[in-house]
Structures are given as C-alpha cells and as structure tokens.
Design a protein around this motif. Structure first.
Motif, PDB file in Angstrom:
ATOM      1  N   UNK A 141     -26.223 -26.920   9.587  1.00 43.55           N
ATOM      2  CA  UNK A 141     -25.507 -25.698   9.197  1.00 43.55           C
ATOM      3  C   UNK A 141     -24.335 -26.056   8.280  1.00 43.55           C
ATOM      4  N   UNK A 142     -23.621 -27.094   8.670  1.00 43.44           N
ATOM      5  CA  UNK A 142     -22.473 -27.542   7.884  1.00 43.44           C
ATOM      6  C   UNK A 142     -22.898 -27.949   6.473  1.00 43.44           C
ATOM      7  N   UNK A 143     -23.998 -28.697   6.365  1.00 39.54           N
ATOM      8  CA  UNK A 143     -24.473 -29.165   5.064  1.00 39.54           C
ATOM      9  C   UNK A 143     -24.865 -27.998   4.159  1.00 39.54           C
ATOM     10  N   UNK A 144     -25.478 -26.983   4.755  1.00 42.54           N
ATOM     11  CA  UNK A 144     -25.867 -25.814   3.947  1.00 42.54           C
ATOM     12  C   UNK A 144     -24.627 -25.076   3.464  1.00 42.54           C
ATOM     13  N   UNK A 145     -23.625 -24.944   4.319  1.00 43.44           N
ATOM     14  CA  UNK A 145     -22.377 -24.309   3.886  1.00 43.44           C
ATOM     15  C   UNK A 145     -21.741 -25.106   2.740  1.00 43.44           C
ATOM     16  N   UNK A 146     -21.751 -26.426   2.850  1.00 42.20           N
ATOM     17  CA  UNK A 146     -21.202 -27.274   1.789  1.00 42.20           C
ATOM     18  C   UNK A 146     -21.986 -27.082   0.495  1.00 42.20           C
ATOM     19  N   UNK A 147     -23.322 -27.078   0.611  1.00 46.38           N
ATOM     20  CA  UNK A 147     -24.177 -26.891  -0.560  1.00 46.38           C
ATOM     21  C   UNK A 147     -23.877 -25.572  -1.259  1.00 46.38           C
ATOM     22  N   UNK A 148     -23.687 -24.521  -0.462  1.00 47.43           N
ATOM     23  CA  UNK A 148     -23.483 -23.191  -1.044  1.00 47.43           C
ATOM     24  C   UNK A 148     -22.069 -22.993  -1.592  1.00 47.43           C
ATOM     25  N   UNK A 176     -12.987 -31.676  21.613  1.00 48.55           N
ATOM     26  CA  UNK A 176     -14.077 -30.826  22.093  1.00 48.55           C
ATOM     27  C   UNK A 176     -14.966 -30.439  20.920  1.00 48.55           C
ATOM     28  N   UNK A 177     -16.241 -30.159  21.209  1.00 44.76           N
ATOM     29  CA  UNK A 177     -17.169 -29.793  20.144  1.00 44.76           C
ATOM     30  C   UNK A 177     -16.705 -28.530  19.403  1.00 44.76           C
ATOM     31  N   UNK A 178     -16.254 -27.469  20.124  1.00 44.56           N
ATOM     32  CA  UNK A 178     -15.766 -26.298  19.382  1.00 44.56           C
ATOM     33  C   UNK A 178     -14.597 -26.631  18.455  1.00 44.56           C
ATOM     34  N   UNK A 179     -13.673 -27.451  18.930  1.00 50.07           N
ATOM     35  CA  UNK A 179     -12.539 -27.822  18.076  1.00 50.07           C
ATOM     36  C   UNK A 179     -12.987 -28.673  16.889  1.00 50.07           C
ATOM     37  N   UNK A 180     -14.009 -29.479  17.098  1.00 49.40           N
ATOM     38  CA  UNK A 180     -14.559 -30.274  15.988  1.00 49.40           C
ATOM     39  C   UNK A 180     -15.173 -29.355  14.934  1.00 49.40           C
ATOM     40  N   UNK A 181     -15.882 -28.318  15.399  1.00 53.48           N
ATOM     41  CA  UNK A 181     -16.473 -27.351  14.469  1.00 53.48           C
ATOM     42  C   UNK A 181     -15.384 -26.615  13.702  1.00 53.48           C
ATOM     43  N   UNK A 182     -14.311 -26.236  14.413  1.00 54.01           N
ATOM     44  CA  UNK A 182     -13.177 -25.591  13.741  1.00 54.01           C
ATOM     45  C   UNK A 182     -12.613 -26.512  12.666  1.00 54.01           C
ATOM     46  N   UNK A 183     -12.395 -27.764  13.013  1.00 54.97           N
ATOM     47  CA  UNK A 183     -11.794 -28.728  12.077  1.00 54.97           C
ATOM     48  C   UNK A 183     -12.666 -28.901  10.832  1.00 54.97           C
ATOM     49  N   UNK A 184     -13.971 -29.056  11.053  1.00 56.71           N
ATOM     50  CA  UNK A 184     -14.866 -29.302   9.918  1.00 56.71           C
ATOM     51  C   UNK A 184     -14.996 -28.080   9.009  1.00 56.71           C
ATOM     52  N   UNK A 185     -15.102 -26.906   9.607  1.00 56.20           N
ATOM     53  CA  UNK A 185     -15.289 -25.715   8.775  1.00 56.20           C
ATOM     54  C   UNK A 185     -13.994 -25.291   8.090  1.00 56.20           C
ATOM     55  N   UNK A 186     -12.862 -25.572   8.700  1.00 50.51           N
ATOM     56  CA  UNK A 186     -11.600 -25.232   8.031  1.00 50.51           C
ATOM     57  C   UNK A 186     -11.378 -26.121   6.801  1.00 50.51           C
ATOM     58  N   UNK A 187     -11.939 -27.318   6.820  1.00 50.00           N
ATOM     59  CA  UNK A 187     -11.893 -28.169   5.629  1.00 50.00           C
ATOM     60  C   UNK A 187     -12.696 -27.553   4.481  1.00 50.00           C
TER      61      UNK A 187
END
Length: 425
Positions: A141-148, A176-187
C-alpha cells in the motif's frame, strides 16, 4: 489491450493481460472521489464507501465515492464480489497477489481503502507485524502511494482497517505498528490518525472492534473521528450508546424473510461441536418472541429471562470434556473464557470470525441448536438482504462474511470523510 473511459486511460502490461481481464466500465461521475480498493474481500468496505443500498428498510444513500478498481487474492472472496454485479458491476476486481500487479496498471485514484491481512496482528498469532510476510503487505500500500505521488492526480487520502491486535504489535525498535504507519505516511505528506472503533456504535448490529487508520493530505488537516458520531446523529442510525434496540439479536432475526437468498443455508456443526451446543442448551426465545421484537415491543415488557445468554459455563460438569472440566475447576488460572457463546435476544452479537467456530465466537443461534444461517450472519455484518454469497464450500461463505468490513461502518466512515473534506476544502 487498453481500457478507456472519460476519466483516464489504463494501459495493461501484455503478459499480465489474462489476470486483469478488464470489462467495460460505466461512466464515473466526475464529482465522485475515485477509490482504489486493495484486499477488498467480498466488498464490505467498497459497498459502504459507495453507498446506495438498503438495510432493514433504511436507505443508505449513494456517497460521493466510486470504486474504480478492486483486488483480492482469495478466490472465494472474488467469487462473491463478482456475483454482486448490482453493486459492483461498474468496475473490475482483480484476483491476484497485489505484489504481482505492475504499478503501471493501477489507475490514478483519490482514496485508497485497504484491509491488509490481519493474521500477523491477531491476538492469537506471533505478532511479527510488518516483519511477517503478510504484514509486509502494508508496504505494498505504501509503495503504491509513493508511486502515485508522481502522478498528475495525487491521492487525497487513505483508509486502512485492521484487527485491534495490531495495536500491540511492535517494530524491532519497539514502535507500535499503527505508530509506524503514521510515521511512514506522514513522510509522504499525509496527516494520519487512528482509532479503535466498535461497530455497534455506528449502526452495525455487531460488537465488532476494528482499528481504523485514516490519512488525508496535509492541506486537509488531520481527520477528526468525532465526525463518525456526528454522522450517526445526523442520519439517526441505531447505536449501542443510546438507541440499541434495532441492533439486538432479537430485532435482527425478527424480520428475515425465509424466501431471501440463502436464508436456510447453514453450516452444520461437527459431532463434538453439536454435542456441546446441545448440552449448553438454548437461550430463552421462540418465533413468538421474535414477533414481539418485530412489533417493537418495549424491552421492559419482555420476560426477564430474555436477557440471559449462555455458554459452556451453563453445562453440567459431568457433560464436559476433560479439557473443559479442567478450566471449570480452575477459572482464575484459565480466566474462564466464554467459549461456545450464545447471545441472548436482547444482546448485540459479538464478532463473527472468519473461522465461524462455536468455540471462538458467538455463531450459534440463540434458541435453535445450529449455526446462524448465511443470511443471519450477513445481517449481523450489516449486508443488505439482496447481497448474495455464492460458495464452493459453505465454510467459504462464512469465511468471507467474517473477514468483511461491515458495509454500514464503511458508509459512516465515508460520510465522515466527506464532511472532513468539505470543512477543510
């Protein structure tokens, strides 16, 4: 091969053509947000986001979201998705591993919705989180967001859904996994937040807990989960907090037409499972009592015994297996779990799991010694009565329903996101 509508053109990689097998798509309203749905299952979240369905006489109107492409690897789920052409006939679901789909075949979208596999995060699992092969599917999911991010029309946001066990799953550094997702997507430029929600607070007749993670581009600000409650109030949805009657088991079972699709289909228990259910015995209830719920008889006018659920604890000790006798004799050590739970007619049913095993969830009918029918669990998950669940094995039907996001929960989330975008436009 090429696929075209007035929104965009999607070119398909030649050697991937058999898996995509695109069909003509109806014109998409240009005012709708285009949705990419990943790990779509049988379409619960997709249906909720799109709207345009009825549940027990209430119309959940069309939302300004339109799915343009869906994906799932599970053949049982895609079989159901494709069978519900009334709701999903205007777009394609790809049955494939998301890691095999070239990014070049994914059209631009406004929102991504994804319930990436939850097994690594379940309370019963090893909680390897993103380090688990299935957990790493979040990274797709992260890679697709980056691609787009490099496309002409960048995504406006995303909605991720997962089990609450993800909240205690950790990265190697302790995050925590949720906090990791927050960190990655906020970047990536999103304002991301999450909340553990209980579906029965948002119009769903199931006390099902799920973690919802919502990110919107920073220009829209951070999503406010209080908007979910505002949607419930505005549309007068039944809810556990102050209007639970319509969500109670008795109400949900009271008006199921026996002529509805799969109203009589149910998965029989194994001999040992049936033995347990028979020995536990039924909760108070009958067709006559269900008629009282259909007529909206006030709770205080019903007999006191209507409130009492049952479980293995209601068995006579001598009827228990040695395993259950052991738990019975030392409840503090084993925390005396409610195995073989049967919810009473005035309770809101618990989570229906994908395995649909009586030991693990409240899948047993209150007063008939059987599993809920397919139609009954579809009701508990808030699927409309005309949504069908074709299956190769009946266990698959229970699995896809148990794995689904309740459509009404999806509908409330979509409405709340629309409000958020309007407020912050």
């Amino acid at each position: 091969m090429s696929y075209t509508n007035d929104i965009e053109t999607l070119s398909v990689v030649e050697d991937f053509q058999p898996k995509l097998n695109f069909k003509p798509q109806q014109e998409i309203n240009t005012t709708d947000f285009k949705v990419l749905s990943l790990f779509s299952g049988c379409g619960g979240m997709d249906l909720g986001f799109q709207g345009g369905f009825e549940f027990r006489g209430k119309n959940y109107k069309k939302n300004n979201f339109q799915t343009i492409l869906s994906n799932d690897i599970d053949a049982a789920a895609t079989k159901v998705y494709e069978a519900n052409e009334k709701y999903f006939g205007n777009h394609q679901i790809i049955e494939a591993d998301i890691r095999e789909i070239p990014y070049s075949t994914i059209p631009d979208f406004d929102f991504m919705i994804a319930g990436f596999p939850c097994q690594p995060f379940s309370n019963a699992g090893k909680r390897k989180g993103i380090n688990d092969e299935r957990g790493s599917l979040f990274e797709e999911c992260e890679k697709i967001l980056i691609e787009k991010e490099n496309s002409q029309n960048q995504p406006k946001g995303f909605v991720f859904e997962n089990v609450r066990g993800i909240m205690s799953s950790k990265m190697p550094d302790g995050t925590s996994i949720p906090d990791e997702i927050v960190k990655r997507t906020e970047k990536l430029g999103y304002k991301t937040t999450y909340k553990l929600v209980k579906a029965s607070n948002y119009g769903v007749p199931s006390a099902r807990y799920r973690l919802i993670i919502i990110g919107t581009k920073k220009e829209y600000g951070r999503f406010d989960f209080d908007l979910l409650d505002k949607v419930v109030q505005e549309y007068e949805l039944p809810n556990e907090k102050n209007a639970p009657y319509e969500l109670m088991v008795g109400s949900i079972l009271s008006d199921i037409d026996s002529k509805l699709p799969q109203a009589k289909d149910y998965w029989k228990y194994s001999p040992s499972g049936q033995y347990m259910v028979d020995k536990i015995g039924p909760c108070y209830g009958s067709k006559a009592v269900l008629k009282k719920f259909k007529n909206n008889t006030p709770i205080d006018e019903l007999p006191e015994q209507v409130h009492k659920g049952r479980s293995w604890k209601n068995m006579d000790r001598e009827d228990m297996s040695p395993r259950f006798q052991k738990i019975h004799d030392n409840p503090k050590k084993y925390r005396a779990p409610n195995f073989y739970r049967r919810f009473s007619l005035t309770e809101i049913n618990g989570t229906i799991t994908a395995s649909a095993q009586p030991e693990a969830c409240g899948i047993t009918h209150p007063f008939e010694n059987r599993r809920y029918t397919i139609r009954e669990i579809a009701r508990i998950q808030s699927f409309p009565d005309d949504f069908v669940f074709p299956y190769t094995t009946i266990a698959n039907a229970y699995k896809v329903i148990g794995n689904a996001v309740p459509p009404i929960l999806g509908w409330v989330i979509a409405k709340a996101i629309s409000k958020h975008l309007e407020i912050n436009a």
